[in-house]
Design an enzyme around this catalytic site. Structure first.
Site, PDB file in Angstrom:
ATOM      1  N   GLY A  13       0.828  -1.203   0.000  1.00  0.00           N
ATOM      2  CA  GLY A  13       0.000   0.000   0.000  1.00  0.00           C
ATOM      3  C   GLY A  13       0.859   1.248   0.000  1.00  0.00           C
ATOM      4  N   TYR A 153     -13.450  -4.267  10.031  1.00  0.00           N
ATOM      5  CA  TYR A 153     -12.177  -3.537  10.048  1.00  0.00           C
ATOM      6  C   TYR A 153     -11.502  -3.642  11.412  1.00  0.00           C
ATOM      7  CZ  TYR A 153      -9.036   0.521   9.374  1.00  0.00           C
ATOM      8  OH  TYR A 153      -7.948   1.355   9.280  1.00  0.00           O
TER       9      TYR A 153
HETATM   10  P1  NAP Z   1      -5.449   4.650   1.356  1.00  0.00           P
HETATM   11  O1  NAP Z   1      -5.111   6.083   1.157  1.00  0.00           O
HETATM   12  O2  NAP Z   1      -6.799   4.158   0.966  1.00  0.00           O
HETATM   13  O3  NAP Z   1      -4.318   3.776   0.626  1.00  0.00           O
HETATM   14  C1  NAP Z   1      -4.391   2.378   0.671  1.00  0.00           C
HETATM   15  C2  NAP Z   1      -3.168   1.796  -0.001  1.00  0.00           C
HETATM   16  O4  NAP Z   1      -3.232   0.357   0.092  1.00  0.00           O
HETATM   17  C3  NAP Z   1      -3.077   2.119  -1.475  1.00  0.00           C
HETATM   18  O5  NAP Z   1      -1.715   2.230  -1.834  1.00  0.00           O
HETATM   19  C4  NAP Z   1      -3.707   0.892  -2.134  1.00  0.00           C
HETATM   20  O6  NAP Z   1      -3.232   0.794  -3.463  1.00  0.00           O
HETATM   21  C5  NAP Z   1      -3.207  -0.221  -1.225  1.00  0.00           C
HETATM   22  N1  NAP Z   1      -4.032  -1.431  -1.159  1.00  0.00           N
HETATM   23  C6  NAP Z   1      -5.323  -1.537  -0.745  1.00  0.00           C
HETATM   24  N2  NAP Z   1      -5.715  -2.817  -0.795  1.00  0.00           N
HETATM   25  C7  NAP Z   1      -4.651  -3.547  -1.228  1.00  0.00           C
HETATM   26  C8  NAP Z   1      -4.441  -4.934  -1.479  1.00  0.00           C
HETATM   27  N3  NAP Z   1      -5.415  -5.843  -1.303  1.00  0.00           N
HETATM   28  N4  NAP Z   1      -3.219  -5.335  -1.922  1.00  0.00           N
HETATM   29  C9  NAP Z   1      -2.223  -4.427  -2.111  1.00  0.00           C
HETATM   30  N5  NAP Z   1      -2.370  -3.099  -1.888  1.00  0.00           N
HETATM   31  C10 NAP Z   1      -3.572  -2.669  -1.456  1.00  0.00           C
HETATM   32  O7  NAP Z   1      -5.277   4.222   2.894  1.00  0.00           O
HETATM   33  P2  NAP Z   1      -4.478   4.928   4.085  1.00  0.00           P
HETATM   34  O8  NAP Z   1      -5.414   5.816   4.780  1.00  0.00           O
HETATM   35  O9  NAP Z   1      -3.169   5.433   3.609  1.00  0.00           O
HETATM   36  O10 NAP Z   1      -4.266   3.665   5.054  1.00  0.00           O
HETATM   37  C11 NAP Z   1      -3.051   2.912   5.084  1.00  0.00           C
HETATM   38  C12 NAP Z   1      -3.140   1.954   6.266  1.00  0.00           C
HETATM   39  O11 NAP Z   1      -3.320   2.688   7.458  1.00  0.00           O
HETATM   40  C13 NAP Z   1      -4.307   0.976   6.187  1.00  0.00           C
HETATM   41  O12 NAP Z   1      -3.937  -0.275   6.685  1.00  0.00           O
HETATM   42  C14 NAP Z   1      -5.338   1.617   7.087  1.00  0.00           C
HETATM   43  O13 NAP Z   1      -6.229   0.660   7.618  1.00  0.00           O
HETATM   44  C15 NAP Z   1      -4.448   2.207   8.155  1.00  0.00           C
HETATM   45  N6  NAP Z   1      -5.063   3.302   8.894  1.00  0.00           N
HETATM   46  C16 NAP Z   1      -5.492   4.428   8.274  1.00  0.00           C
HETATM   47  C17 NAP Z   1      -6.068   5.448   9.026  1.00  0.00           C
HETATM   48  C18 NAP Z   1      -6.560   6.736   8.423  1.00  0.00           C
HETATM   49  O14 NAP Z   1      -7.178   7.528   9.150  1.00  0.00           O
HETATM   50  N7  NAP Z   1      -6.299   7.034   7.169  1.00  0.00           N
HETATM   51  C19 NAP Z   1      -6.228   5.277  10.408  1.00  0.00           C
HETATM   52  C20 NAP Z   1      -5.778   4.120  11.008  1.00  0.00           C
HETATM   53  C21 NAP Z   1      -5.196   3.133  10.241  1.00  0.00           C
HETATM   54  P3  NAP Z   1      -4.143   0.150  -4.644  1.00  0.00           P
HETATM   55  O15 NAP Z   1      -5.495   0.774  -4.547  1.00  0.00           O
HETATM   56  O16 NAP Z   1      -3.403   0.417  -5.909  1.00  0.00           O
HETATM   57  O17 NAP Z   1      -4.160  -1.300  -4.317  1.00  0.00           O
END
Ligand code: NAP
Length: 245
Positions: A13, A153
């Protein structure tokens, strides 16, 4: 300081949001970074923007164990043996419990939890042989607190905490550390659909009074990946502006 010079990091990701922030920070610390996402173009584009040389973009759905094994081989051949694995890929498919469909449960648990298992299994043999390695799992405060409408989640993120502690215990004798970072609410595509009033309500629950930025997480990942954290394993570190304390 370039404390990760000569190291190879694999960031799932890594093409957007928190993962891209982590990829950039690890590259700034001197690592060569393999950026993994489902979309090949986005992963390649993200890798091309990182500082330094030797990075690469790789397309892979982390929920698919066979695809992960192939991707891990390609990363080793093209970027190098993985020293630092960051399991950051994650998705949400929110719904209240009574309406949650099987595929909403399965998709989230398979991407967020099984995905981390798949990648960890794929790269740890090399780490154990070299008696050196770091695994970092990006979970969520929701994995510590639970959240209405996110049973799938939060279960996947609590599961990551169990995986983190088990891997830490199993691999400590082989010189491999494993920790989790539990972000609070961070500004990315994942939180972009929040309305102004939802954002304000969230900010009121955050002692530091603001949502986080990807860089707030990336700096902590850099610390945990590096030599300053050599005596830390099996920990869940909340990086959330003080939401959980
Ligand atoms: P995001 O902006 O939606 O980005 C998600 C990333 O993961 C993208 O690069 C996406 O690329 C990739 N991805 C998704 N599903 C995948 C799969 N099955 N295989 C490979 N790559 C995959 O999310 P984010 O907010 O940066 O979150 C990153 C992490 O932090 C996640 O685990 C999320 O649960 C965690 N998190 C986020 C927050 C928040 O507030 N944003 C809070 C707590 C935890 P593609 O679409 O090209 O696959």
């Amino acid at each position: 300081m370039s404390e990760l010079n000569g190291k190879v990091a694999l960031v799932t990701g890594g093409s957007r949001g928190i993962g891209l922030g982590i990829a950039r920070e690890l590259a700034e610390a001197g690592a060569r970074v393999a950026v993994v996402g489902r979309n090949a173009e986005r992963a390649a584009e993200a890798a091309s923007t990182l500082p330094g040389e030797g990075h690469g973009g790789f397309a892979c759905d982390v929920a698919d164990a066979e695809a992960v094994a192939e991707m891990a081989k390609a990363v080793e051949a093209e970027v190098g043996p993985v020293d630092i694995l960051v399991n950051n890929a994650g998705i949400t498919r929110d719904n209240i419990l009574m309406r949650m469909k099987d595929d909403e449960w399965d998709d989230v648990v398979n991407a967020n939890l099984k995905g981390a298992f798949n990648t960890t299994r794929a790269v740890t043999r090399g780490m154990m042989k070299r008696r050196d390695g770091v695994i970092l799992n990006v979970s969520s405060v929701v994995g510590l607190m639970g959240n209405a409408g996110q049973a799938n989640y939060s279960a996947s993120k609590s599961g990551l905490h169990g995986l983190t502690k088990s891997v830490a215990r199993e691999l400590a004798p082989r010189g491999v550390r494993c920790n989790a970072i539990a972000p609070g609410f961070i500004r990315t595509d994942m939180t972009a659909s929040l309305t102004d009033s939802q954002t304000e309500a969230l900010q009121n629950q955050i002692p530091l009074g603001r949502l986080g930025e990807p860089e707030d997480i990336a700096g902590v990942v850099r610390f945990l990946a590096g030599p300053a954290a050599r005596y830390i394993t099996g920990q869940i570190l909340a990086v959330d502006g003080g939401m959980v304390m």
